[in-house]
Design a protein around this motif. Structure first.
Motif, PDB file in Angstrom:
ATOM      1  N   TYR A   4       1.203  -1.330   0.071  1.00  0.00           N
ATOM      2  CA  TYR A   4      -0.027   0.146   0.207  1.00  0.00           C
ATOM      3  C   TYR A   4       1.082   1.244  -0.449  1.00  0.00           C
ATOM      4  O   TYR A   4       0.277   2.143  -0.328  1.00  0.00           O
ATOM      5  N   TRP A  26       0.381   4.878  -2.371  1.00  0.00           N
ATOM      6  CA  TRP A  26      -1.285   5.649  -2.122  1.00  0.00           C
ATOM      7  C   TRP A  26      -0.415   6.214  -0.745  1.00  0.00           C
ATOM      8  O   TRP A  26      -0.895   7.560  -0.368  1.00  0.00           O
ATOM      9  N   THR A  27      -0.373   5.385   0.322  1.00  0.00           N
ATOM     10  CA  THR A  27       0.150   6.208   1.702  1.00  0.00           C
ATOM     11  C   THR A  27       1.240   7.401   0.931  1.00  0.00           C
ATOM     12  O   THR A  27       1.068   7.782   2.215  1.00  0.00           O
TER      13      THR A  27
END
Length: 204
Positions: A108, A111-112
């Motif tokens: 992830y 997007w983090t």
């Protein structure tokens, strides 16, 4: 600090914006909210333009993020293993926890990085775990740049629109920042409690 920031921007213009934002990324306590909103306001009384302030602020931010990214690459997870071996017992932290966090970030992380570029404090620090997890450098640059442009554009635009009332934005951004800090503090406390209880249960 506000007067110091404004003096530098008044004296050095775009170079001041660039340097202040670059430093802000390396030392998060320096508030980007003041730099960006005052930069927007300055477009009314100087030769600065909104697009120019956004460009140089984004350039400084990305360069600061790259420095922290490579700091993370230097730390890399193998080196962190040695730190955990020596000090991890204090927080009930184990090497598997590092790899679990690393796997999550690899899944992830893009997007983090993007969303964290719009969150005070995290907008700077997120570059370090990106480097530790060896995120693809150019993808890191892309998401960092896009998230930064959005953040910078909003604050510079608001500063330009409100003019002499630009400090109103700083006031509300302080409230936003304090909420973020409170949430982060609760998360950190929760994580510490989790690892402490897990380690205690394993001893039983």
């Amino acid at each position: 600090m506000e007067n110091w920031i404004m003096d530098i921007m008044n004296q050095f213009g775009y170079l001041g914006v660039f340097l202040l934002i670059c430093i802000e990324n390396l030392f998060p306590p320096i508030p980007s909210e003041i730099i960006l909103t005052f930069g927007g306001f300055s477009t009314h009384s100087t030769n600065l333009t909104v697009l120019g302030v956004i460009f140089y602020a984004t350039l400084g931010s990305v360069i600061g993020a790259v420095i922290l990214y490579w700091l993370g690459r230097i730390l890399h997870i193998e080196r962190l293993e040695k730190i955990v071996d020596r000090w991890g017992h204090l927080l009930r932290l184990q090497k598997e926890d590092l790899y679990r966090a690393d796997r999550w970030f690899q899944k992830y992380g893009y997007w983090t990085v993007f969303f964290c570029r719009m969150i005070p404090l995290l907008r700077s620090l997120i570059s370090i775990p990106a480097g530790i997890s060896k995120m693809n450098f150019w993808i890191f640059i892309f998401f960092t740049t896009v998230g930064t442009i959005i953040w910078n554009s909003i604050l510079v635009g608001l500063g330009a629109k409100l003019g002499e009332n630009w400090e109103t934005i700083v006031y509300y951004m302080d409230i936003y920042s304090n909420i973020v800090y409170a949430i982060l503090a609760m998360i950190i406390i929760g994580v510490i409690i989790y690892f402490f209880r897990r380690g205690k249960n394993k001893q039983v």
